[in-house]
Design a protein around this motif. Sequence first.
Motif, PDB file in Angstrom:
ATOM      1  N   HIS A 119       0.851  -1.183   0.000  1.00 45.88           N
ATOM      2  CA  HIS A 119       0.000   0.000   0.000  1.00 45.88           C
ATOM      3  C   HIS A 119       0.892   1.240   0.000  1.00 45.88           C
ATOM      4  O   HIS A 119       1.935   1.267   0.649  1.00 45.88           O
ATOM      5  N   SER A 178      -1.227   0.523  10.619  1.00 49.13           N
ATOM      6  CA  SER A 178      -2.054   1.720  10.488  1.00 49.13           C
ATOM      7  C   SER A 178      -1.635   2.544   9.267  1.00 49.13           C
ATOM      8  O   SER A 178      -2.485   3.096   8.551  1.00 49.13           O
ATOM      9  N   ASN A 181      -2.939   0.626   6.255  1.00 45.75           N
ATOM     10  CA  ASN A 181      -4.385   0.753   6.090  1.00 45.75           C
ATOM     11  C   ASN A 181      -4.803   2.156   5.646  1.00 45.75           C
ATOM     12  O   ASN A 181      -5.856   2.326   5.020  1.00 45.75           O
TER      13      ASN A 181
END
Length: 206
Positions: A119, A178, A181
């Motif tokens: 990501h 975190s 995400n």
Amino acid sequence: MRSPLHGAVGERMALKDYYADFEKYFWHCGDLGFWKLERQQTFKEPGYDSWEAFWRGDWDESLRLLETGRADMAEYHSKVEQHGFVARRARVVEEPLSDYMQWELHALRIRDQCGGPIHVTDAERVAQYEQDGPLPEISTLGNQVMYQALYDEQGILVAARKFVDRQLVLRCRELIVSVYNAGEPLAHWFNGHVAPLPPPQRQAPR
């Protein structure tokens, strides 16, 4: 917000020892898996054929060499899956992209396509964690161990630090999760931010 390492120093390891130690723990990550946080925007990777081609200004050759490594990358992540875990990465980016980041995102795209999810998170989203300075380059292996990659002024990996405090490892893993995400899957982000870019206008270093 304070540095995620909270002043912890860890055990400094020479690269040879780090690689051997990493290998010992990596294949036993368990359900918590492997998580890596990448923050710096420029590195040097002497010895990596695709990076060498990029560095001397041969963009087409650097991409070709990345593709030649696709089969090995797929085999590697297939082995990871067989060991029952996933190796994920959170990549922080600043735009406009550095020449290095443009190259690295092509490399990461192949990793992502081969089973290593990545990501991409904009640097503004991690500013809250960087009151003490940029986030460290860290990776957690299950809940057993964490490593911090150490680079010289040129961005060349020179050593690593090892941490075994379980609470510290879990806390840093939560941070990486975190950041991951908060980001966007690389496949989609790449199409909008990297694919349209012209090749870096690098000249062969003298």
